[in-house]
Structures are given as C-alpha cells and as structure tokens.
Design an enzyme around this catalytic site. Sequence first.
Site, PDB file in Angstrom:
ATOM      1  N   ASN A  22      -3.342  46.953  -0.607  1.00 27.04           N
ATOM      2  CA  ASN A  22      -2.006  46.353  -0.493  1.00 27.04           C
ATOM      3  C   ASN A  22      -2.028  45.060   0.307  1.00 27.04           C
ATOM      4  O   ASN A  22      -0.964  44.554   0.689  1.00 27.04           O
ATOM      5  CB  ASN A  22      -1.030  47.342   0.157  1.00 27.04           C
ATOM      6  CG  ASN A  22      -0.853  48.573  -0.705  1.00 27.04           C
ATOM      7  OD1 ASN A  22      -0.868  48.483  -1.927  1.00 27.04           O
ATOM      8  ND2 ASN A  22      -0.720  49.720  -0.076  1.00 27.04           N
ATOM      9  N   GLU A  30      -4.005  57.374  -1.357  1.00 29.49           N
ATOM     10  CA  GLU A  30      -3.579  56.363  -0.390  1.00 29.49           C
ATOM     11  C   GLU A  30      -3.111  56.947   0.934  1.00 29.49           C
ATOM     12  O   GLU A  30      -2.040  56.645   1.429  1.00 29.49           O
ATOM     13  CB  GLU A  30      -2.475  55.484  -0.999  1.00 29.49           C
ATOM     14  CG  GLU A  30      -2.365  54.128  -0.306  1.00 29.49           C
ATOM     15  CD  GLU A  30      -1.410  53.176  -1.023  1.00 29.49           C
ATOM     16  OE1 GLU A  30      -1.592  52.968  -2.229  1.00 29.49           O
ATOM     17  OE2 GLU A  30      -0.517  52.658  -0.359  1.00 29.49           O
ATOM     18  N   HIS A  79       0.714  42.577  -0.045  1.00 25.65           N
ATOM     19  CA  HIS A  79       1.742  43.175  -0.891  1.00 25.65           C
ATOM     20  C   HIS A  79       3.061  43.467  -0.180  1.00 25.65           C
ATOM     21  O   HIS A  79       4.086  43.563  -0.841  1.00 25.65           O
ATOM     22  CB  HIS A  79       1.211  44.434  -1.580  1.00 25.65           C
ATOM     23  CG  HIS A  79       0.354  44.131  -2.784  1.00 25.65           C
ATOM     24  ND1 HIS A  79      -0.826  43.402  -2.692  1.00 25.65           N
ATOM     25  CD2 HIS A  79       0.502  44.425  -4.099  1.00 25.65           C
ATOM     26  CE1 HIS A  79      -1.364  43.289  -3.904  1.00 25.65           C
ATOM     27  NE2 HIS A  79      -0.572  43.892  -4.777  1.00 25.65           N
ATOM     28  N   ARG A 127      -7.241  53.271   1.062  1.00 26.21           N
ATOM     29  CA  ARG A 127      -6.713  52.677  -0.176  1.00 26.21           C
ATOM     30  C   ARG A 127      -5.596  51.680   0.130  1.00 26.21           C
ATOM     31  O   ARG A 127      -5.345  50.766  -0.655  1.00 26.21           O
ATOM     32  CB  ARG A 127      -6.239  53.774  -1.145  1.00 26.21           C
ATOM     33  CG  ARG A 127      -5.771  53.213  -2.482  1.00 26.21           C
ATOM     34  CD  ARG A 127      -5.615  54.268  -3.569  1.00 26.21           C
ATOM     35  NE  ARG A 127      -5.138  53.646  -4.802  1.00 26.21           N
ATOM     36  CZ  ARG A 127      -5.030  54.254  -5.969  1.00 26.21           C
ATOM     37  NH1 ARG A 127      -5.364  55.535  -6.085  1.00 26.21           N
ATOM     38  NH2 ARG A 127      -4.593  53.613  -7.028  1.00 26.21           N
ATOM     39  N   HIS A 149       3.998  38.922 -10.338  1.00 25.69           N
ATOM     40  CA  HIS A 149       3.457  39.738  -9.253  1.00 25.69           C
ATOM     41  C   HIS A 149       2.250  39.058  -8.587  1.00 25.69           C
ATOM     42  O   HIS A 149       2.192  38.945  -7.365  1.00 25.69           O
ATOM     43  CB  HIS A 149       3.079  41.127  -9.776  1.00 25.69           C
ATOM     44  CG  HIS A 149       2.387  41.980  -8.759  1.00 25.69           C
ATOM     45  ND1 HIS A 149       3.054  42.493  -7.657  1.00 25.69           N
ATOM     46  CD2 HIS A 149       1.092  42.371  -8.629  1.00 25.69           C
ATOM     47  CE1 HIS A 149       2.191  43.175  -6.917  1.00 25.69           C
ATOM     48  NE2 HIS A 149       0.988  43.123  -7.486  1.00 25.69           N
ATOM     49  N   HIS A 154       6.051  42.125  -2.277  1.00 30.66           N
ATOM     50  CA  HIS A 154       7.140  42.946  -2.821  1.00 30.66           C
ATOM     51  C   HIS A 154       8.500  42.395  -2.398  1.00 30.66           C
ATOM     52  O   HIS A 154       9.459  42.412  -3.167  1.00 30.66           O
ATOM     53  CB  HIS A 154       6.985  44.409  -2.375  1.00 30.66           C
ATOM     54  CG  HIS A 154       5.802  45.083  -3.017  1.00 30.66           C
ATOM     55  ND1 HIS A 154       5.075  46.077  -2.392  1.00 30.66           N
ATOM     56  CD2 HIS A 154       5.205  44.880  -4.223  1.00 30.66           C
ATOM     57  CE1 HIS A 154       4.083  46.460  -3.194  1.00 30.66           C
ATOM     58  NE2 HIS A 154       4.144  45.742  -4.311  1.00 30.66           N
ATOM     59  N   LYS A 168      -2.461  55.107 -10.571  1.00 29.11           N
ATOM     60  CA  LYS A 168      -1.051  54.926 -10.199  1.00 29.11           C
ATOM     61  C   LYS A 168      -0.235  54.649 -11.460  1.00 29.11           C
ATOM     62  O   LYS A 168      -0.587  53.771 -12.248  1.00 29.11           O
ATOM     63  CB  LYS A 168      -0.883  53.755  -9.232  1.00 29.11           C
ATOM     64  CG  LYS A 168      -1.230  54.108  -7.799  1.00 29.11           C
ATOM     65  CD  LYS A 168      -0.731  53.014  -6.854  1.00 29.11           C
ATOM     66  CE  LYS A 168      -1.126  53.312  -5.424  1.00 29.11           C
ATOM     67  NZ  LYS A 168      -0.697  52.232  -4.496  1.00 29.11           N
ATOM     68  N   LYS A 180     -12.762  48.627  -6.632  1.00 27.71           N
ATOM     69  CA  LYS A 180     -11.586  49.513  -6.704  1.00 27.71           C
ATOM     70  C   LYS A 180     -12.023  50.962  -6.869  1.00 27.71           C
ATOM     71  O   LYS A 180     -11.469  51.864  -6.227  1.00 27.71           O
ATOM     72  CB  LYS A 180     -10.674  49.100  -7.859  1.00 27.71           C
ATOM     73  CG  LYS A 180      -9.498  50.055  -8.025  1.00 27.71           C
ATOM     74  CD  LYS A 180      -8.167  49.411  -7.940  1.00 27.71           C
ATOM     75  CE  LYS A 180      -7.062  50.449  -7.858  1.00 27.71           C
ATOM     76  NZ  LYS A 180      -5.777  49.951  -8.319  1.00 27.71           N
ATOM     77  N   GLU A 234      -5.322  38.905  -7.660  1.00 31.78           N
ATOM     78  CA  GLU A 234      -5.825  40.249  -7.322  1.00 31.78           C
ATOM     79  C   GLU A 234      -7.359  40.258  -7.278  1.00 31.78           C
ATOM     80  O   GLU A 234      -7.961  41.048  -6.560  1.00 31.78           O
ATOM     81  CB  GLU A 234      -5.309  41.303  -8.319  1.00 31.78           C
ATOM     82  CG  GLU A 234      -3.774  41.366  -8.455  1.00 31.78           C
ATOM     83  CD  GLU A 234      -3.075  42.279  -7.439  1.00 31.78           C
ATOM     84  OE1 GLU A 234      -3.720  42.739  -6.473  1.00 31.78           O
ATOM     85  OE2 GLU A 234      -1.859  42.511  -7.628  1.00 31.78           O
ATOM     86  N   ARG A 293       3.021  68.531 -19.629  1.00 29.24           N
ATOM     87  CA  ARG A 293       2.452  68.626 -18.267  1.00 29.24           C
ATOM     88  C   ARG A 293       1.130  67.883 -18.118  1.00 29.24           C
ATOM     89  O   ARG A 293       0.344  68.164 -17.219  1.00 29.24           O
ATOM     90  CB  ARG A 293       2.287  70.082 -17.817  1.00 29.24           C
ATOM     91  CG  ARG A 293       3.575  70.851 -17.806  1.00 29.24           C
ATOM     92  CD  ARG A 293       3.460  72.127 -17.002  1.00 29.24           C
ATOM     93  NE  ARG A 293       4.736  72.809 -16.979  1.00 29.24           N
ATOM     94  CZ  ARG A 293       5.121  73.657 -17.922  1.00 29.24           C
ATOM     95  NH1 ARG A 293       4.323  73.955 -18.918  1.00 29.24           N
ATOM     96  NH2 ARG A 293       6.301  74.222 -17.844  1.00 29.24           N
TER      97      ARG A 293
HETATM   98 ZN    ZN Z   1      -0.797  43.961  -6.872  1.00 27.44          ZN
END
Ligand code: ZN
Length: 376
Positions: A255, A247, A258, A251, A276, A262, A153, A237, A195, A131
């Site tokens: 993106n 988010e 993004h 936040r 990426h 994606h 994340k 960040k 980034e 856990r």
């Molecule tokens: Zn990214």
Amino acid sequence: MDSNAVESAPPPESIDVALGARGYRVVVGAGLFGLPTPFGDIGLGRRAAIITDENIAPLYLATVEAALAAAGAETTSMILPPGEASKSFAGLERILGWLLDAGMERGDSVVALGGGVVGDVAGLAASLMKRGCRLIQIPTTLLAQVDSSVGGKTAIDMPQGKNLVGAFYQPGLVLADTAMLDSLPPREMRAGYAEVVKYGLIDKPEFFAWLEENGASLLAGNPQARRYAVSACVRAKAAIVAEDEREQGRRALLNLGHTFAHALEAAAGYGGELLHGEAVAIGMTLAFELSARLGRCPAADVARVRDHLRSAGLPVRPADSGISFKLDILLAHMQQDKKAKAGRLTFILAKGIGKSFISDDVDMDDVRMVLEAGLE
Ligand code: ZN
Ligand code: ADP
C-alpha cells in the site's frame, strides 16, 4: 539491460504463489495463447465462463475462447462495459445470474479476461458462485499483470466507497501474456508503471535502478524490458502474498503511496480524470516527502523518486493532475480510509529507496503540511 532479459522470445516463466492448498502458478510470457497448453494441467471443468469488457473482447476474446475450447472446455462469455461502474453490486448480481443461467457448476471455471476492473468483479463473482468455483485470471493491463491479478483480492465498489465489499479469493491460475500490453493505451501503461516502480521502492533498490535505466524502453513497448519487469514484479508480489495472505503485516507494504492515492481518487471522483496508477505516483512521492519531513529519508532519494516518476510521464504532485484539490476534503478522505485502525492512520514510509516500513504513529499535522505543499 539484464543479460537474462535480452534473449529473444524466452520461454514463459512460471512463478509459484506458495499458499499450500490455495497455491497457484502465475505464468508470464509473450504469446501464451499460441502455446499448446496454456492452462497446463489445472483441469478447467466442463465449462469456462469468460468475463471481459468491450475494449478487450474484439482484441483477445476469440484467442482465449479458442485456447479454452482446445483444452476441452465449453465456453460462454459476458462482455461488460469498460470502466469502474461495472464493479457495482448490480453488476455483480448480473454476472451471478448469468453464471447460474449458463448452468455453471462448482467444478467449472470463471475466466477474468481484462484489467483490474474485470478481475475484481469477476473474482468476487467466482468466490460467491456455488460458494466458490475455479477462477483463472488473464490480466490485460500492466497494472493487473503486476499487481491486481495476483494475491486474491476481489471487490466491488459501494456508494460509501471503492473496494469496500469483497473477499480474499485466490485464483487457480494467472496467465499474464505480456504481448497483450501492445494494445494498451499509453496513459493506462504509464499508470500501471507506477505500480511497477512501487516494487523497487518497497524493498528492491536494484530493481528501481534497473527501471531508471530501462523504464523508458519498457514504456515504449520493448518486449524484453516489459517481460523482465512483469516477472520481477510478480515474483515480488508472490513472495509478499505467500508470507501474509490476508494483510495482517508485511503485505501492507504494497500500500505504499495508497493512503494518499485513495484520498486523491475519492476527491477526484473516479470519473477517469485521475487513474489509480496516477494517484499512486503522486501518493508514493508524497510518502517519500513525508518520510523526509519526519527525518527518516534522505532528500536525495525523494528527488530520485520524483524525477523517475516524472520522467515516466506521471504526475508527482496533486496539482500536476490538473484537478484542484481541497486540503480539508483530502484529509477527511484519509481519515475514512478503510485501513484506518481505531482512528489512527497507517502509512508506509521509507528510510530510502527500497527501504519501506509500516508506521502507525504519523502525526496528521505532518501529513497536512506535505499535502498542502503539493496543492499549489
Ligand atoms: Zn494500487
Ligand atoms: P486497471 O487494470 O488499471 O484497473 P481497467 O480494468 O479499468 O484498468 O482497464 C483500463 C482500460 O483499458 C479499460 O478501458 C479497458 O477496457 C482497457 N484495456 C484493458 N486491457 C487492454 C488491452 N490489453 N488493450 C487495450 N485496452 C485495454
């Protein structure tokens, strides 16, 4: 160059991610594992299980093992094949089985030594192990140092899509050793650089201007420039994550580019043809073009973004990647983006460099036009 950045071998910088009981430090510096106590006083537990990949292990595993042992932990390590395929359910299960067989307790530490792939899957394993056991991130790519290792994340990929199963699970410490970037392949370096540029575009116009001056030197391996930029990005960040850990608002600015990225990555098929960061470079340019099309952003700013990314050797149009994308497939992927809420797409737009904002009322026809223009 900034006067703070030109001194030789400055001491490491420690940046707090202010999340109360879940708060932690990100240490940025060159040669962190040559220092007497790189782990500070966090308390590693009895064992430290290092997860890394086949490219990184021969370069840095022994150094990290020795530092952990010097801090009093028994170490054990697992070496994954490099690449996105390790971020699978089967890969996660193998890691968890290995941690259990190694007798890991909740007070022990999982150490993620690697890029975004290792950080994501090892982070998720740490969140599930008994856990939740302590997680230490040691990011070895530019992308992981400036972005994925900070903020908690974690995820694996599913047949239905990338990063669809995961958790917010904050590490207890992040050690970003900028000297580890010496061995990073140039293409990975450039991809991570996208980034870096992102933080300037979101809300730091002066940082973007600094990158216009110093980006080439950073990419060529200048240690001071690299160190200055990694610290600046981590500070940016950390501030956003502290304000909006899960988010629900601000936040989402991270993106930027993004939603497009994606879709491009999904259409390209994650086979390494489009990294990426490369997709993010194209996506950020498209986001600025879309903003200009909607009358929100001056054309001169779009040109600056495009020129700078291009000068860094990054693609800025889908067609630059050499992959022939189909408009309808890209649009379909965009509709499926996991950030789509009730069928509406959230886009990060910009009123200019450093002036990004969240918008959820973008007309798909405008998106179509902008994408279409980049496909020839
Ligand atoms: Zn990214
Ligand atoms: P990202 O951080 O961009 O998500 P990955 O975790 O997929 O990237 O790592 C990109 C590639 O670079 C992988 O093949 C990985 O093994 C390799 N790699 C990571 N860090 C280093 C490094 N410091 N030196 C050399 N190769 C590295």
